[in-house]
Scaffold this motif. Structure first.
Motif, PDB file in Angstrom:
ATOM      1  N   PRO A 101       0.880  -1.078  -0.071  1.00 15.37           N
ATOM      2  CA  PRO A 101       0.167  -0.113   0.155  1.00 15.37           C
ATOM      3  C   PRO A 101       0.823   1.207   0.008  1.00 15.37           C
ATOM      4  CG  PRO A 101      -0.491  -1.751   1.988  1.00 15.37           C
ATOM      5  CD  PRO A 101       0.621  -2.077   1.196  1.00 15.37           C
ATOM      6  N   LYS A 102       0.850   2.035  -1.111  1.00 16.52           N
ATOM      7  CA  LYS A 102       1.659   3.201  -1.355  1.00 16.52           C
ATOM      8  C   LYS A 102       1.507   4.138  -0.090  1.00 16.52           C
ATOM      9  CE  LYS A 102       3.222   2.787  -5.510  1.00 16.52           C
ATOM     10  NZ  LYS A 102       3.889   1.667  -5.241  1.00 16.52           N
ATOM     11  N   MET A 145      18.021  -2.701  -7.044  1.00 18.96           N
ATOM     12  CA  MET A 145      17.363  -3.140  -5.639  1.00 18.96           C
ATOM     13  C   MET A 145      16.357  -2.238  -5.171  1.00 18.96           C
ATOM     14  SD  MET A 145      19.191  -3.277  -1.847  1.00 18.96           S
ATOM     15  CE  MET A 145      19.043  -1.603  -1.452  1.00 18.96           C
ATOM     16  N   THR A 146      15.378  -2.749  -4.816  1.00 18.48           N
ATOM     17  CA  THR A 146      14.074  -1.956  -4.377  1.00 18.48           C
ATOM     18  C   THR A 146      14.040  -2.047  -2.847  1.00 18.48           C
ATOM     19  OG1 THR A 146      13.033  -1.841  -6.442  1.00 18.48           O
ATOM     20  CG2 THR A 146      11.600  -1.220  -4.486  1.00 18.48           C
ATOM     21  N   PHE A 147      14.012  -1.189  -1.766  1.00 14.14           N
ATOM     22  CA  PHE A 147      13.727  -1.600  -0.573  1.00 14.14           C
ATOM     23  C   PHE A 147      12.644  -0.715  -0.071  1.00 14.14           C
ATOM     24  CE2 PHE A 147      14.469  -0.268   3.990  1.00 14.14           C
ATOM     25  CZ  PHE A 147      14.686  -1.646   4.559  1.00 14.14           C
ATOM     26  N   ASN A 148      11.549  -1.756   0.508  1.00 14.33           N
ATOM     27  CA  ASN A 148      10.425  -0.797   0.873  1.00 14.33           C
ATOM     28  C   ASN A 148      10.354  -1.307   2.412  1.00 14.33           C
ATOM     29  OD1 ASN A 148       9.006  -0.466  -1.579  1.00 14.33           O
ATOM     30  ND2 ASN A 148       8.546  -2.474  -1.981  1.00 14.33           N
ATOM     31  N   CYS A 149       9.775  -0.132   3.140  1.00 10.86           N
ATOM     32  CA  CYS A 149       9.331  -0.227   4.643  1.00 10.86           C
ATOM     33  C   CYS A 149       8.070  -0.029   4.665  1.00 10.86           C
ATOM     34  CB  CYS A 149      10.366   0.668   5.378  1.00 10.86           C
ATOM     35  SG  CYS A 149      10.122   0.465   7.173  1.00 10.86           S
ATOM     36  N   VAL A 150       7.192  -0.965   5.094  1.00 12.73           N
ATOM     37  CA  VAL A 150       5.955  -0.802   5.287  1.00 12.73           C
ATOM     38  C   VAL A 150       5.343  -0.707   6.582  1.00 12.73           C
ATOM     39  CG1 VAL A 150       3.676  -2.123   4.499  1.00 12.73           C
ATOM     40  CG2 VAL A 150       5.532  -2.434   3.047  1.00 12.73           C
ATOM     41  N   HIS A 151       4.545   0.245   6.894  1.00 10.54           N
ATOM     42  CA  HIS A 151       4.182   0.690   8.206  1.00 10.54           C
ATOM     43  C   HIS A 151       2.508   0.428   8.306  1.00 10.54           C
ATOM     44  CE1 HIS A 151       7.679   3.335   7.067  1.00 10.54           C
ATOM     45  NE2 HIS A 151       7.832   3.168   8.468  1.00 10.54           N
ATOM     46  N   ASP A 152       2.313   0.029   9.898  1.00  9.45           N
ATOM     47  CA  ASP A 152       0.823  -0.151   9.843  1.00  9.45           C
ATOM     48  C   ASP A 152      -0.289   0.938   9.585  1.00  9.45           C
ATOM     49  OD1 ASP A 152       1.170  -2.654  10.928  1.00  9.45           O
ATOM     50  OD2 ASP A 152       1.489  -2.151  13.042  1.00  9.45           O
ATOM     51  N   THR A 153       0.134   1.841   9.441  1.00  8.59           N
ATOM     52  CA  THR A 153      -0.455   3.323   9.230  1.00  8.59           C
ATOM     53  C   THR A 153       0.006   4.534   8.497  1.00  8.59           C
ATOM     54  OG1 THR A 153      -0.166   4.435  11.534  1.00  8.59           O
ATOM     55  CG2 THR A 153      -1.906   2.951  11.697  1.00  8.59           C
ATOM     56  N   GLU A 154      -0.707   5.051   8.005  1.00  7.42           N
ATOM     57  CA  GLU A 154      -0.253   6.435   7.201  1.00  7.42           C
ATOM     58  C   GLU A 154       0.498   7.267   7.941  1.00  7.42           C
ATOM     59  OE1 GLU A 154      -2.142   8.949   3.521  1.00  7.42           O
ATOM     60  OE2 GLU A 154      -3.325   7.200   4.485  1.00  7.42           O
ATOM     61  N   GLU A 155      -0.324   7.500   9.252  1.00  7.65           N
ATOM     62  CA  GLU A 155       0.505   8.315  10.250  1.00  7.65           C
ATOM     63  C   GLU A 155       1.786   7.988  10.698  1.00  7.65           C
ATOM     64  OE1 GLU A 155      -3.443   8.770   9.658  1.00  7.65           O
ATOM     65  OE2 GLU A 155      -2.789   6.984  10.600  1.00  7.65           O
ATOM     66  N   GLN A 206       5.331   9.972  10.110  1.00  9.50           N
ATOM     67  CA  GLN A 206       6.354  10.261  11.313  1.00  9.50           C
ATOM     68  C   GLN A 206       7.719   9.463  11.261  1.00  9.50           C
ATOM     69  OE1 GLN A 206       4.971   8.234  14.755  1.00  9.50           O
ATOM     70  NE2 GLN A 206       6.706   8.396  15.824  1.00  9.50           N
ATOM     71  N   GLN A 207       7.807   8.505  10.380  1.00 10.61           N
ATOM     72  CA  GLN A 207       9.131   7.914  10.506  1.00 10.61           C
ATOM     73  C   GLN A 207       9.742   8.482   9.110  1.00 10.61           C
ATOM     74  OE1 GLN A 207      10.473   4.803  11.806  1.00 10.61           O
ATOM     75  NE2 GLN A 207       9.063   5.524  13.319  1.00 10.61           N
ATOM     76  N   GLU A 208       9.185   8.764   8.283  1.00  8.97           N
ATOM     77  CA  GLU A 208       9.839   9.935   6.892  1.00  8.97           C
ATOM     78  C   GLU A 208      10.388  11.003   7.688  1.00  8.97           C
ATOM     79  OE1 GLU A 208       8.778  11.681   2.730  1.00  8.97           O
ATOM     80  OE2 GLU A 208       7.370  10.591   3.754  1.00  8.97           O
ATOM     81  N   GLN A 209       9.678  11.617   8.767  1.00  7.42           N
ATOM     82  CA  GLN A 209      10.262  13.027   8.961  1.00  7.42           C
ATOM     83  C   GLN A 209      11.361  12.648   9.917  1.00  7.42           C
ATOM     84  OE1 GLN A 209       6.186  14.286  10.684  1.00  7.42           O
ATOM     85  NE2 GLN A 209       5.720  15.248   8.789  1.00  7.42           N
TER      86      GLN A 209
END
Length: 150
Positions: free
Chosen positions: A6-7, A113-123, A127-130
């Motif tokens: 999920p993007k 290589m594509t590295f995805n980090c998938v979080h439980d919620t958009e919020e 927060q992790q991006e910031q």
């Protein structure tokens, strides 16, 4: 194989590594290699546990230049040789309960290589991006790129 991605709650980094896929795969799967590049620049990584199989656990201790240590751990969910490594992951105390996906594609003598980090919620994702996701992981993959190129 369909990967739930999920993007709106996924952070993604892509790199083309100047090494064949077999070498990149070894760098990701052999503990003596992982210790050489895992963690942002300036950190030392000790492999505490490395059971590289689906359902196997991994646990790394990372020591920062100031001597503080933090623990990264997770459980391997999916492993397809030369294609993907998917794992749960915690990077305590900053990040917990994410899924990391390392996806590999051979492109001749290089590896995409594509590295995805998938979080439980958009919020949580925002927060992790910031908190510096791109700088932190960018630094890790700079180290990986240098390691596999040498």
């Amino acid at each position: 194989m369909k990967i739930d991605n999920p993007k709106n709650r996924t952070l993604t980094l892509e790199r083309t590594l100047n090494a064949p896929i077999s070498l990149v795969w070894e760098a990701w799967t052999q503990p003596e290699h992982i210790a050489q590049w895992w963690g942002p620049k300036g950190m030392q990584t000790k492999i505490l546990e490395h059971d590289f199989r689906e359902g196997g656990q991994w646990k790394y201790a990372m020591t920062m230049p100031d001597g503080n240590e933090f623990i990264a751990d997770g459980v391997y969910k999916t492993i397809v040789k030369h294609e993907c490594i998917i794992s749960s992951a915690n990077f305590k105390p900053m990040t917990e309960g994410v899924e990391i996906q390392a996806l590999f594609k051979s492109e001749g003598d290089t590896t995409h290589m594509t590295f995805n980090c998938v979080h439980d919620t958009e919020e949580y994702c925002k927060q992790q991006e910031q908190m510096g996701f791109y700088n932190g992981w960018g630094s890790v993959f700079d180290r990986l790129a240098e390691f596999v190129a040498s």
